[in-house]
Scaffold this motif. Structure first.
Motif, short mmCIF file in Angstrom:
data_model
loop_
_atom_site.label_atom_id
_atom_site.label_comp_id
_atom_site.label_asym_id
_atom_site.label_seq_id
_atom_site.Cartn_x
_atom_site.Cartn_y
_atom_site.Cartn_z
N UNK A 20 -7.89 -39.01 -10.67
CA UNK A 20 -8.02 -39.52 -12.33
C UNK A 20 -7.38 -40.61 -12.85
N UNK A 21 -5.95 -40.29 -12.16
CA UNK A 21 -5.16 -41.92 -12.02
C UNK A 21 -5.64 -43.09 -11.41
N UNK A 22 -6.09 -44.20 -12.00
CA UNK A 22 -6.18 -45.89 -11.49
C UNK A 22 -5.60 -46.11 -11.49
N UNK A 23 -4.46 -46.25 -11.90
CA UNK A 23 -3.45 -47.50 -11.80
C UNK A 23 -3.80 -48.48 -12.69
N UNK A 24 -3.07 -49.75 -12.39
CA UNK A 24 -2.46 -50.48 -10.97
C UNK A 24 -0.83 -49.51 -10.77
N UNK A 25 -0.71 -49.50 -9.53
CA UNK A 25 0.43 -48.68 -9.26
C UNK A 25 1.28 -50.33 -8.64
N UNK A 26 2.81 -49.52 -8.81
CA UNK A 26 4.04 -50.10 -7.32
C UNK A 26 4.00 -49.27 -6.68
N UNK A 27 3.78 -49.01 -5.75
CA UNK A 27 4.80 -48.27 -4.37
C UNK A 27 5.35 -49.03 -3.61
N UNK A 28 6.31 -47.91 -4.17
CA UNK A 28 8.16 -48.78 -2.99
C UNK A 28 8.27 -47.65 -2.07
N UNK A 29 8.76 -48.14 -1.10
CA UNK A 29 9.18 -47.95 0.00
C UNK A 29 10.92 -47.03 -0.25
N UNK A 30 11.40 -46.14 1.27
CA UNK A 30 12.22 -45.69 1.27
C UNK A 30 13.79 -46.02 0.65
N UNK A 31 13.82 -45.69 -0.45
CA UNK A 31 15.40 -46.50 -1.13
C UNK A 31 16.89 -45.51 -0.57
N UNK A 32 17.07 -44.47 -0.09
CA UNK A 32 17.69 -44.28 0.81
C UNK A 32 19.26 -44.50 0.03
N UNK A 33 19.54 -43.79 -1.25
CA UNK A 33 20.04 -44.34 -1.61
C UNK A 33 20.89 -45.60 -2.37
N UNK A 41 24.52 -44.16 -3.60
CA UNK A 41 24.39 -43.53 -4.68
C UNK A 41 23.28 -43.13 -4.55
N UNK A 42 23.12 -41.89 -4.17
CA UNK A 42 21.49 -41.16 -3.57
C UNK A 42 21.72 -39.90 -5.23
N UNK A 43 22.73 -39.99 -5.76
CA UNK A 43 22.37 -39.32 -7.40
C UNK A 43 21.96 -40.73 -8.07
N UNK A 44 22.23 -41.06 -8.23
CA UNK A 44 22.01 -42.55 -9.49
C UNK A 44 20.73 -42.84 -9.19
N UNK A 45 20.17 -43.20 -7.75
CA UNK A 45 18.61 -43.01 -7.81
C UNK A 45 17.49 -41.96 -7.71
N UNK A 46 18.21 -40.35 -7.49
CA UNK A 46 17.52 -39.45 -8.23
C UNK A 46 17.23 -39.79 -9.49
N UNK A 47 18.79 -40.03 -10.23
CA UNK A 47 18.85 -39.93 -11.86
C UNK A 47 17.46 -41.22 -12.20
N UNK A 48 17.33 -41.83 -11.33
CA UNK A 48 16.29 -42.76 -12.25
C UNK A 48 14.91 -42.52 -12.10
N UNK A 49 14.54 -42.43 -10.68
CA UNK A 49 13.53 -41.44 -10.44
C UNK A 49 13.44 -40.50 -11.23
N UNK A 50 13.90 -38.85 -11.87
CA UNK A 50 13.36 -38.19 -12.50
C UNK A 50 13.23 -38.59 -13.31
#
Length: 812
Positions: free
Chosen positions: A177-190, A227-236
């Motif tokens: 049901x989600x048609x986008x548009x999307x921005x698909x982001x690759x591996x961040x790794x902190x 900064x894995x915790x920072x990435x997690x905070x932002x994505x969450x």
């Protein structure tokens, strides 16, 4: 009781004979969804009570169930299923097809089951059978989940069974049901700084996008980076706000096991993440909950897009099993290890033939590359590469460079596997059904075999073969005296179809040619059956490319290549053997025989024999043969290399990222005029007239113009809708001249009795073939424009050639 079932699952009804399973199945499921053991016993033994046939019956039932599950259809098995071995077979079947096994138990008292069984005259077993089944059921109830059933619904008693309601819920991975548009982001790794920079470049403000775009993270948010915790905070926070989706990567799966207290290896950056979380311990409960909610993959935009951390082959799209999750998180391996001690990845993308675009990460590469409608966007940011996003559906890649190398890679980043994505035998052989703008087109296996013979032995390199000209139907048979085809009927055909304006363009008599011309010098020209047009077409293609440049088309269309549809003149430049053997030989034989016959008739007349009628017929034949020879000679003249050669283009079919096939024909011919002006010695102009096909004055004007074109043997004209008229209207109709048709139907076809016989032309099959081939061609150009893998384009082009094997009167 409300029973919620996954939209795709294998449902095992479990209950004693007489518990009402079949009645329950009829009430809640479609007849086609239910596979009954009784019905399969009847199929194999003509008796649904013949227990000796149970083995064969269940073999057949499992086979049909497997076919349904493979096609993604909910399936219900109506059998007692009170014994563990019967249920184990169903659980194994569900796992084989990566769907969820669900048990619905009808727990009815033994006395009630026996009373119902006694009331059925078709049941001849005794109460001990029911009692044994009931005991087996009681033993089974507590262990169904341990057997592998992902859901167990127990309905106790008749009242609860009768009151039960069933509904369906989509699988967690189903977000079609989600048609986008999307921005698909690759591996961040902190790499938090690079992620923030990338989101800003993509237009995100405070985690949201003003245009309503959604970020989709392919996983591996953590480990190795600063900064894995920072990435997690932002994505969450983005996921919680509904502005992002995230799938699990293998690093998230490992971190979750660690947070749950499992013993795991602290390698590959996990130690750094655990240390960072120790300094930010308040976030740990939220991180654990977030990681527990991550799924293996998402199916988005109506099934056109799949996002998984390590990719996903088509058979696993939208499925749910441990095997699917493992593939999505870790990919596939060959079982070998390389010189760095790392697993060798199996290149699943090289075999991918799915319609959905698959976007993934996991295996870092210096630059993203498309392989069969899949793309890996992990460009190794944590290793000093870049953080990359794919904008969907535009396919635009956006990258930001890493600020530095945070973690030294064990294995140097290597380019993606280079793949020859040309046509594979499995893509074209056998009976096939292909989707086109004109609907589904079915290609018969025997026609595919005939096309394969041509394509494999004679065709140009498939990299060039991106389109083939469709066949063209003639105008409706004319009622005008002395004519088989006439403008009145040609224009009336389009008037009846409601086409407001048509382009009537001169039909050039030559050999059809498709020019695939690239600005950098690599070029090809091929025939309407995909064969190389000339043994050495280099000089011709060079002049065509130069003319395109002088006409300004490279810049105007913002392209470094063009696809042109054209005729190469004269006819004799390509068809000299055909003209010599099929046409000139007829004229020569007649030229030798008819004078001798006339001399004999003259001698007979001199002796007083009345041969007037016969002499008249022979005189008519001499005249017809003369006209016949004049027609084909009109299209023959000597050429020496490029000297004397003319090219008459009439379509600019495609350029980089665009199909022009649906543009109005005046646009096409306007570009052709510029080519003619740029290189008048090579390019032949195409005369035309534009009219309303329902306007009597327009019809009269076209008729006068057509008679001038065809008076001395000209081939005639092609009538086309001025603008795209849709897939159900003929894309073009040919209206050939009276004299020209002598080389099609024979020198004396204009004789009244012959012409009357020829009027019974059956055009339906030819017109249907023209529409199917046009649809295939449009679909091929659409796929070419969207950057689809070459094999997907070739599949449609191959089908056009296969359609040419259909039995249609070649004179039409």
């Amino acid at each position: 009781m409300h029973v919620k079932l996954p939209e795709l699952c294998l449902v095992a009804l479990v209950g004693v004979s007489g518990s009402g399973k079949s009645t329950f199945a009829r009430r809640h499921f479609a007849p086609t969804q239910v596979l009954s053991s009784d019905a399969f016993r009847a199929l194999v033994a003509d008796d649904e009570n013949d227990q000796s046939a149970s083995g064969d019956a269940f073999d057949a039932l499992h086979y049909v169930a497997g076919k349904r599950l493979r096609a993604g259809r909910l399936t219900v098995v109506d059998a007692t299923n009170v014994q563990a071995h019967a249920r184990q077979a169903l659980v194994a079947l569900a796992r084989e097809h990566d769907v969820l096994p669900v048990a619905i138990v009808l727990d009815v008292p033994e006395d009630e089951c026996w009373a119902r069984t006694q009331a059925r005259p078709d049941r001849d077993f005794g109460r001990p059978v029911v009692a044994r089944q009931h005991r087996d059921l009681r033993r089974s109830l507590r262990g169904l989940a341990r057997e592998g059933f992902r859901q167990v619904h127990v309905l106790h008693g008749v009242a609860e069974i009768d009151a039960a309601e069933i509904s369906y819920e989509p699988l967690f991975n189903n977000r079609r049901d989600l048609t986008g548009p999307f921005d698909i982001i690759g591996d961040v790794h902190g790499c938090l700084a690079e992620l923030k920079t990338l989101l800003t470049r993509l237009g995100y403000v405070d985690g949201g996008h003003p245009e309503g775009r959604t970020a989709v993270f392919v996983g591996d948010l953590v480990d190795r980076g600063p900064d894995s915790p920072g990435v997690l905070r932002l994505v969450m926070s983005m996921v919680a706000a509904g502005t992002a989706l995230c799938v699990s990567g293998n690093h998230e799966a490992k971190l979750l096991r660690k947070l749950r207290g499992h013993q795991v290896s602290m390698s590959h950056g996990l130690a750094e993440t655990v240390a960072q979380l120790a300094d930010d311990s308040d976030i740990v409960p939220d991180v654990t909950k977030f990681l527990e909610g991550l799924i293996s993959h998402y199916v988005l935009d109506g099934g056109r897009l799949v996002v998984a951390h390590a990719g996903l082959k088509e058979a696993y799209h939208g499925r749910a099993s441990g095997r699917v999750r493992s593939f999505a998180l870790y990919g596939d391996t060959t079982g070998e290890t390389d010189e760095y001690g790392l697993p060798v990845r199996y290149p699943w993308a090289t075999e991918y033939r799915g319609r959905a675009m698959v976007v993934y990460g996991h295996t870092p590469t210096p630059d993203p590359e498309w392989v069969n409608n899949t793309i890996c966007i992990d460009t190794g940011c944590v290793f000093g590469g870049a953080l990359t996003a794919l904008r969907y559906p535009s396919r635009e890649l956006v990258s930001v460079p890493a600020e530095r190398e945070y973690y030294a890679p064990v294995r140097p980043l290597a380019p993606a596997v280079q793949v020859d994505d040309a046509m594979d035998l499995a893509d074209v052989i056998g009976r096939r059904s292909l989707e086109t703008p004109a609907g589904r087109v079915t290609v018969a296996a025997e026609n595919a075999a005939a096309a394969l013979e041509v394509m494999s032995r004679f065709a140009v390199d498939p990299a060039w073969l991106v389109w083939l000209p469709p066949t063209m139907a003639p105008a409706s048979t004319s009622a005008q005296e002395g004519y088989l085809e006439h403008p009145v009927e040609a224009l009336a055909d389009y008037a009846r179809a409601g086409v407001p304006r048509v382009v009537c363009q001169e039909k050039h008599m030559g050999s059809r040619a498709v020019f695939n011309v690239r600005r950098d010098g690599s070029r090809a020209v091929y025939t309407r059956t995909g064969r190389p047009f000339f043994a050495d077409a280099g000089p011709l293609l060079e002049r065509v490319a130069a003319a395109i440049g002088r006409a300004g088309l490279w810049d105007e269309l913002a392209s470094d290549w063009l696809l042109l549809d054209a005729e190469v003149l004269p006819w004799s430049a390509k068809a000299e053997p055909l003209i010599r053997d099929q046409y000139a030989s007829v004229a020569a034989a007649a030229g030798a025989a008819l004078p001798a016959a006339r001399a004999a008739l003259d001698a007979a007349a001199g002796r007083g024999i009345d041969v007037g009628d016969l002499a008249g017929r022979f005189a008519g034949r001499e005249s017809a043969i003369g006209a016949f020879a004049a027609v084909y000679r009109r299209y023959c003249w000597p050429t020496d290399g490029l000297a004397g050669l003319r090219v008459a283009p009439f379509h600019v079919l495609a350029s980089a990222g665009a199909s022009h096939a649906r543009r109005g024909h005046e646009w096409h011919l306007g570009l052709v005029d510029r080519l003619v002006a740029a290189e008048p010695e090579l390019f032949a102009p195409t005369r035309r007239i534009v009219v309303d096909p329902a306007d009597p004055e327009g019809v009269a004007a076209v008729t006068r113009w057509w008679l001038e074109l065809t008076g001395d043997g000209g081939e005639g004209m092609v009538v086309k809708p001025a603008e795209d008229a849709g897939p159900r209207v003929q894309p073009a109709i040919k209206c050939r001249g009276r004299e020209y048709l002598r080389i099609i139907y024979g020198p004396d076809y204009t004789e009244p009795e012959r012409l009357a016989g020829l009027r019974d032309r059956r055009l339906g099959r030819k017109r249907g073939l023209a529409l199917r081939e046009q649809g295939l061609g449009l679909a091929a150009l659409d796929r070419l424009a969207e950057g689809a893998p070459a094999w997907r384009v070739h599949q449609l082009v191959f089908a056009i050639l296969a359609c040419e094997s259909e039995p249609v009167d070649p004179r039409l």
